[in-house]
Design an enzyme around this catalytic site. Structure first.
Site, short mmCIF file in Angstrom:
data_model
loop_
_atom_site.label_atom_id
_atom_site.label_comp_id
_atom_site.label_asym_id
_atom_site.label_seq_id
_atom_site.Cartn_x
_atom_site.Cartn_y
_atom_site.Cartn_z
N GLY A 44 0.84 -1.19 0.00
CA GLY A 44 0.00 0.00 0.00
C GLY A 44 0.88 1.24 0.00
O GLY A 44 2.06 1.17 0.35
N GLN A 49 2.50 10.06 1.87
CA GLN A 49 3.87 9.55 2.04
C GLN A 49 4.82 10.04 0.95
O GLN A 49 6.04 9.98 1.13
CB GLN A 49 3.86 8.01 2.02
CG GLN A 49 3.12 7.40 3.20
CD GLN A 49 3.10 5.90 3.13
OE1 GLN A 49 2.21 5.33 2.49
NE2 GLN A 49 4.07 5.24 3.73
N CYS A 90 5.66 -0.02 7.78
CA CYS A 90 5.33 1.21 7.06
C CYS A 90 6.54 1.64 6.24
O CYS A 90 7.66 1.67 6.74
CB CYS A 90 4.96 2.32 8.06
SG CYS A 90 4.43 3.83 7.24
N LEU A 91 6.30 2.00 4.99
CA LEU A 91 7.40 2.39 4.11
C LEU A 91 8.05 3.69 4.58
O LEU A 91 9.15 4.02 4.18
CB LEU A 91 6.90 2.51 2.67
CG LEU A 91 6.37 1.20 2.09
CD1 LEU A 91 5.79 1.41 0.71
CD2 LEU A 91 7.44 0.12 2.07
N HIS A 132 -4.68 1.40 7.55
CA HIS A 132 -3.33 1.96 7.72
C HIS A 132 -3.13 3.14 6.76
O HIS A 132 -2.62 4.19 7.13
CB HIS A 132 -2.30 0.86 7.45
CG HIS A 132 -0.88 1.31 7.46
ND1 HIS A 132 0.01 1.02 8.47
CD2 HIS A 132 -0.18 2.07 6.59
CE1 HIS A 132 1.18 1.58 8.22
NE2 HIS A 132 1.10 2.22 7.07
N GLU A 133 -3.59 2.96 5.50
CA GLU A 133 -3.41 4.03 4.50
C GLU A 133 -4.31 5.22 4.78
O GLU A 133 -3.90 6.37 4.62
CB GLU A 133 -3.70 3.50 3.09
CG GLU A 133 -2.87 2.30 2.66
CD GLU A 133 -1.38 2.49 2.83
OE1 GLU A 133 -0.68 1.48 2.93
OE2 GLU A 133 -0.92 3.65 2.90
N HIS A 136 -2.79 7.48 7.15
CA HIS A 136 -1.80 8.38 6.54
C HIS A 136 -2.48 9.65 6.01
O HIS A 136 -1.95 10.76 6.15
CB HIS A 136 -1.09 7.69 5.37
CG HIS A 136 0.08 6.84 5.77
ND1 HIS A 136 1.16 7.32 6.47
CD2 HIS A 136 0.34 5.53 5.55
CE1 HIS A 136 2.03 6.33 6.67
NE2 HIS A 136 1.56 5.24 6.11
O1 LIG Z 1 1.62 2.50 4.03
C1 LIG Z 1 2.70 1.94 3.92
O2 LIG Z 1 3.73 2.43 4.40
C2 LIG Z 1 2.80 0.58 3.22
C3 LIG Z 1 2.49 -0.46 4.26
C4 LIG Z 1 1.10 -0.94 4.04
C5 LIG Z 1 0.74 -1.92 5.13
C6 LIG Z 1 0.96 -1.66 6.48
C7 LIG Z 1 0.59 -2.58 7.44
C8 LIG Z 1 -0.01 -3.76 7.07
C9 LIG Z 1 -0.24 -4.02 5.74
C10 LIG Z 1 0.13 -3.10 4.78
C11 LIG Z 1 3.53 -1.59 4.25
O3 LIG Z 1 4.82 -1.15 4.49
S1 LIG Z 1 3.69 -2.45 2.76
C12 LIG Z 1 4.89 -3.66 3.33
C13 LIG Z 1 4.16 -4.83 3.89
C14 LIG Z 1 3.94 -5.90 3.04
C15 LIG Z 1 3.20 -6.99 3.49
C16 LIG Z 1 2.66 -6.99 4.78
C17 LIG Z 1 2.88 -5.91 5.62
C18 LIG Z 1 3.63 -4.82 5.18
ZN LIG Z 2 2.48 3.41 6.19
#
Ligand SMILES: O=C(O)C[C@@H](Cc1ccccc1)[C@H](O)SCc1ccccc1
Ligand SMILES: [Zn+2]
Length: 171
Positions: A44, A49, A90-91, A132-133, A136
């Site tokens: 996501g 971000q 989170c990225l 989560h998004e 943000h």
């Molecule tokens: O928004 C972001 O920073 C991307 C997030 C999205 C996410 C956060 C928590 C749980 C699920 C998705 C992640 O960094 S994307 C990396 C990732 C991949 C698989 C599972 C969890 C996180």
């Molecule tokens: Zn995030």
């Protein structure tokens, strides 16, 4: 590729405004965000971000990277009482993963890239990612759900890494 803001950058706490114009600029932004998300890699990415403060999110929870979803001006219509704890990352906070509790299922209404409204009933990873998004877009980063002690340690670690990166660039 777009530059992803790193916590604790103040710009991550700006509130995103609704999208009102569905033009080629928006479509290019969506394409750039999707490319940046896949490259990270992530499941996501919110416009906040990449320092664009509009209510736009791209998500792809398929493990083949073939199911890109675009959520514009998303709103949660319903959230389950039942919660689930997920080890979130989170990225914008690379290398940090910790348990966050959220409603297990949500019903979301949003606009697609053409401005057409749609609804999604989400559970599992998609439900976690959407919430989560959407945080943000409200200027919230998942570390804010953790204890102040953990959050301060993460902030210190991120700032230390940033200083080291800046130093490395000099030499
Ligand atoms: O928004 C972001 O920073 C991307 C997030 C999205 C996410 C956060 C928590 C749980 C699920 C998705 C992640 O960094 S994307 C990396 C990732 C991949 C698989 C599972 C969890 C996180
Ligand atoms: Zn995030």
């Amino acid at each position: 590729l777009l530059n992803i803001l790193r916590y604790p950058d103040a710009r991550l706490h700006k509130i995103a405004k609704p999208v009102t114009v569905f033009d080629t600029r928006l479509k290019k932004l969506i394409a750039d965000m999707a490319e940046t998300m896949y490259d990270a890699p992530g499941v996501g990415l919110a416009a906040s971000q990449v320092d664009v403060h509009e209510q736009l999110v791209v998500i792809d929870t398929s493990d083949t990277g073939t199911d890109l979803r675009v959520f514009i001006n998303p709103e949660i219509l319903w959230a389950s009482e039942e919660k689930q704890i997920y080890d979130e990352g989170c990225l914008s906070v690379p290398g940090v993963y910790d348990g966050v509790e959220r409603p297990a299922r949500v019903k979301v209404r949003a606009l697609d890239a053409d401005g057409k409204p749609f609804e999604v009933d989400a559970d599992g990873l998609l439900a976690v990612c959407i919430q989560h998004e959407m945080d943000h877009l409200q200027g919230k980063v998942f570390v804010e759900y953790l204890s102040p002690l953990k959050r301060n340690r993460i902030k210190a670690k991120m700032l230390k890494e940033e200083r080291e990166q800046k130093r490395d660039k000099q030499y």
